[in-house]
Each structure stands twice: as C-alpha cells, then as structure tokens.
Motif scaffolding. Structure first.
Motif, PDB file in Angstrom:
ATOM      1  N   MET A 182      27.131  43.939  26.271  1.00 15.43           N
ATOM      2  CA  MET A 182      27.808  44.236  27.516  1.00 15.43           C
ATOM      3  C   MET A 182      27.667  45.734  27.779  1.00 15.43           C
ATOM      4  SD  MET A 182      31.607  43.043  28.377  1.00 15.43           S
ATOM      5  CE  MET A 182      32.329  43.298  29.921  1.00 15.43           C
ATOM      6  N   GLY A 183      26.762  46.085  28.673  1.00 16.62           N
ATOM      7  CA  GLY A 183      26.485  47.487  28.972  1.00 16.62           C
ATOM      8  C   GLY A 183      27.345  48.018  30.107  1.00 16.62           C
ATOM      9  N   LEU A 184      27.174  49.286  30.407  1.00 16.90           N
ATOM     10  CA  LEU A 184      27.933  49.921  31.471  1.00 16.90           C
ATOM     11  C   LEU A 184      27.492  49.462  32.859  1.00 16.90           C
ATOM     12  CD1 LEU A 184      28.218  53.571  30.156  1.00 16.90           C
ATOM     13  CD2 LEU A 184      29.976  51.823  30.209  1.00 16.90           C
ATOM     14  N   ASP A 185      26.334  48.883  32.963  1.00 14.85           N
ATOM     15  CA  ASP A 185      25.838  48.448  34.263  1.00 14.85           C
ATOM     16  C   ASP A 185      26.245  47.007  34.602  1.00 14.85           C
ATOM     17  OD1 ASP A 185      24.285  47.405  32.269  1.00 14.85           O
ATOM     18  OD2 ASP A 185      22.407  47.595  33.372  1.00 14.85           O
ATOM     19  N   SER A 186      26.990  46.367  33.730  1.00 13.31           N
ATOM     20  CA  SER A 186      27.414  45.000  33.966  1.00 13.31           C
ATOM     21  C   SER A 186      28.543  44.959  34.994  1.00 13.31           C
ATOM     22  CB  SER A 186      27.886  44.368  32.657  1.00 13.31           C
ATOM     23  OG  SER A 186      28.452  43.102  32.916  1.00 13.31           O
ATOM     24  N   PHE A 187      28.436  44.047  35.944  1.00 19.84           N
ATOM     25  CA  PHE A 187      29.441  43.875  36.995  1.00 19.84           C
ATOM     26  C   PHE A 187      30.788  43.481  36.407  1.00 19.84           C
ATOM     27  CE2 PHE A 187      31.540  41.027  40.074  1.00 19.84           C
ATOM     28  CZ  PHE A 187      31.763  41.951  41.086  1.00 19.84           C
ATOM     29  N   TRP A 188      30.787  42.562  35.454  1.00 20.52           N
ATOM     30  CA  TRP A 188      32.031  42.088  34.850  1.00 20.52           C
ATOM     31  C   TRP A 188      32.718  43.182  34.035  1.00 20.52           C
ATOM     32  CZ3 TRP A 188      34.055  38.180  37.029  1.00 20.52           C
ATOM     33  CH2 TRP A 188      33.249  37.217  37.610  1.00 20.52           C
ATOM     34  N   TRP A 210      32.839  46.356  34.784  1.00 19.22           N
ATOM     35  CA  TRP A 210      33.566  47.203  35.740  1.00 19.22           C
ATOM     36  C   TRP A 210      34.803  46.498  36.296  1.00 19.22           C
ATOM     37  CZ3 TRP A 210      32.986  52.094  35.509  1.00 19.22           C
ATOM     38  CH2 TRP A 210      31.762  52.641  35.137  1.00 19.22           C
ATOM     39  N   ILE A 211      34.735  45.199  36.505  1.00 21.79           N
ATOM     40  CA  ILE A 211      35.893  44.433  36.996  1.00 21.79           C
ATOM     41  C   ILE A 211      37.010  44.441  35.954  1.00 21.79           C
ATOM     42  CG2 ILE A 211      36.698  42.137  37.638  1.00 21.79           C
ATOM     43  CD1 ILE A 211      35.096  43.451  39.813  1.00 21.79           C
ATOM     44  N   ILE A 212      36.661  44.191  34.705  1.00 21.24           N
ATOM     45  CA  ILE A 212      37.665  44.186  33.636  1.00 21.24           C
ATOM     46  C   ILE A 212      38.259  45.578  33.469  1.00 21.24           C
ATOM     47  CG2 ILE A 212      37.999  43.894  31.146  1.00 21.24           C
ATOM     48  CD1 ILE A 212      35.922  41.617  31.321  1.00 21.24           C
ATOM     49  N   LEU A 213      37.438  46.599  33.519  1.00 15.01           N
ATOM     50  CA  LEU A 213      37.921  47.969  33.405  1.00 15.01           C
ATOM     51  C   LEU A 213      38.867  48.316  34.551  1.00 15.01           C
ATOM     52  CD1 LEU A 213      37.685  50.602  31.772  1.00 15.01           C
ATOM     53  CD2 LEU A 213      35.846  51.250  33.329  1.00 15.01           C
ATOM     54  N   LEU A 214      38.553  47.886  35.758  1.00 10.65           N
ATOM     55  CA  LEU A 214      39.414  48.130  36.913  1.00 10.65           C
ATOM     56  C   LEU A 214      40.763  47.429  36.759  1.00 10.65           C
ATOM     57  CD1 LEU A 214      39.740  49.294  39.786  1.00 10.65           C
ATOM     58  CD2 LEU A 214      38.794  47.151  40.623  1.00 10.65           C
TER      59      LEU A 214
END
Length: 81
Positions: free
Chosen positions: A1-7, A9-13
């Motif tokens: 799971m890299g930094l460019d993954s959409f999911w 960023w959603i989980i981080l948000l």
C-alpha cells in the motif's frame, strides 16, 4: 500500500477527521493565512512603521480649525445672555 493509493488517502483523511474533528480543521485555513500575512509584515516591517510615523506627523502638522467658527459664536452669545 503506497502513498499513491486512493484508499490510503481516504483512510488517512478519515483518521485525521476523527482525531482533530471538523471544527479544528476549518480553523486551519484562516490561521495559516494569518501566519503568512504576519510573516510578510515582519519581512517588510521597517517600511510600514516609517510610513505610519510619517502619516501621523502629517496629521500633527495639519492646520487647526479656525477659531472664528459659527459654533463658537453661537456658544458665546448664549453665555452672555
């Protein structure tokens, strides 16, 4: 799971929203803007202070209102009666 993954960023948000809440997050923008504005003023501080001093000196040099005004005449006539 890299930094460019959409999911990612959603989980981080979602985690950030849960930790800080929406009220604190909505205050971040204006606070950041005020900080940048304050930094810019600090970088140009001497110029602004000199200009403010010059303006106050100009105001102090202004001519006083004439002593022979109609308001003072009306007051003088009411005092003599």
């Amino acid at each position: 799971m890299g930094l460019d993954s959409f999911w990612h960023w959603i989980i981080l948000l979602i985690v950030v929203l849960v930790i800080f809440g929406t009220s604190k997050l909505s205050k971040i923008g204006p606070d950041l803007g005020n900080a940048v504005r304050g930094f810019k003023k600090a970088m140009q501080g001497d110029e602004d202070e000199d200009e403010a001093k010059r303006k106050t000196q100009e105001q102090l040099r202004a001519d006083p209102p004439p002593a022979d005004s109609t308001a003072s005449k009306a007051r003088d006539t009411s005092e003599t009666k």
